[in-house]
Design an enzyme around this catalytic site. Structure first.
Site, PDB file in Angstrom:
ATOM      1  CB  CYS A  40      75.752  39.998  19.739  1.00  0.00           C
ATOM      2  SG  CYS A  40      76.823  39.510  20.951  1.00  0.00           S
ATOM      3  CB  CYS A  45      75.206  44.064  23.007  1.00  0.00           C
ATOM      4  SG  CYS A  45      76.913  43.012  22.611  1.00  0.00           S
ATOM      5  CD  GLU A  91      73.850  37.202  22.214  1.00  0.00           C
ATOM      6  OE1 GLU A  91      73.437  38.532  23.017  1.00  0.00           O
ATOM      7  OE2 GLU A  91      75.219  37.488  23.368  1.00  0.00           O
ATOM      8  CG  HIS A 131      79.143  39.251  25.013  1.00  0.00           C
ATOM      9  ND1 HIS A 131      77.942  40.708  24.753  1.00  0.00           N
ATOM     10  CD2 HIS A 131      80.652  40.267  25.409  1.00  0.00           C
ATOM     11  CE1 HIS A 131      78.796  41.517  24.880  1.00  0.00           C
ATOM     12  NE2 HIS A 131      80.395  41.305  25.358  1.00  0.00           N
TER      13      HIS A 131
END
EC number: 3.5.4.33
Length: 157
Positions: free
Chosen positions: A93, A90, A62, A60
């Site tokens: 993260c 999410c 992040e 992801h």
């Protein structure tokens, strides 16, 4: 959901995150981009979603931005840093933000399905965790949302 005021530089940093998100979309990944800014206002890490490109469920934007920033700092603790991301993090993260001791989160679009910084959950400000993150939400939200809506409209044809 935001409780904090937007710093004028938040909008500029979100512009950098939007550039990252556009790069993710051009490679077929969901257009989410992130930058990490240190206390002095320098970008020390960037990330784009790379789940499809890398075949990695943890790739992801992040997480990749946090890894990049930690490598640049030579330190896993990112105290004093701000993570700027185009979509609300999410749970994975959000947990990474807490564990990295990020001081501030600036997000663009809220995620009513999987957001963990105030929408569905609020992991980054949960009183039970050892570190809480200041959250500023909705920065350039229309632009961030439009990028996602356009991407999914194109991929669902």
């Amino acid at each position: 959901m935001s409780g904090w005021s937007v710093d004028p530089s938040d909008e500029a940093w979100m512009g950098l995150a939007l550039e990252q998100a556009a790069a993710a979309a051009s490679s077929g990944d969901v257009p989410v981009g992130a930058v990490v800014v240190d206390a002095g206002g320098r970008v020390i890490g960037t990330g784009v979603n790379r789940r499809e490109a890398d075949g990695d469920p943890t790739a992801h934007a992040e997480v990749l931005a946090l890894r990049s920033a930690a490598a640049a700092q030579g330190e896993w603790r990112l105290t004093g840093c701000t993570l700027v991301v185009t979509l609300e993090p999410c749970a994975m993260c959000a947990g990474a933000l807490v564990l990295a001791r990020v001081s501030r989160l600036v997000l663009g679009a809220w995620d009513a399905k999987a957001g963990a910084a105030g929408s569905v959950w609020d992991l980054v400000r949960d009183r039970r965790v050892n570190h809480r993150v200041e959250v500023v939400g909705g920065v350039r939200a229309d632009e961030c949302s439009r990028l996602l809506l356009d991407f999914f409209a194109e991929h669902r044809l």
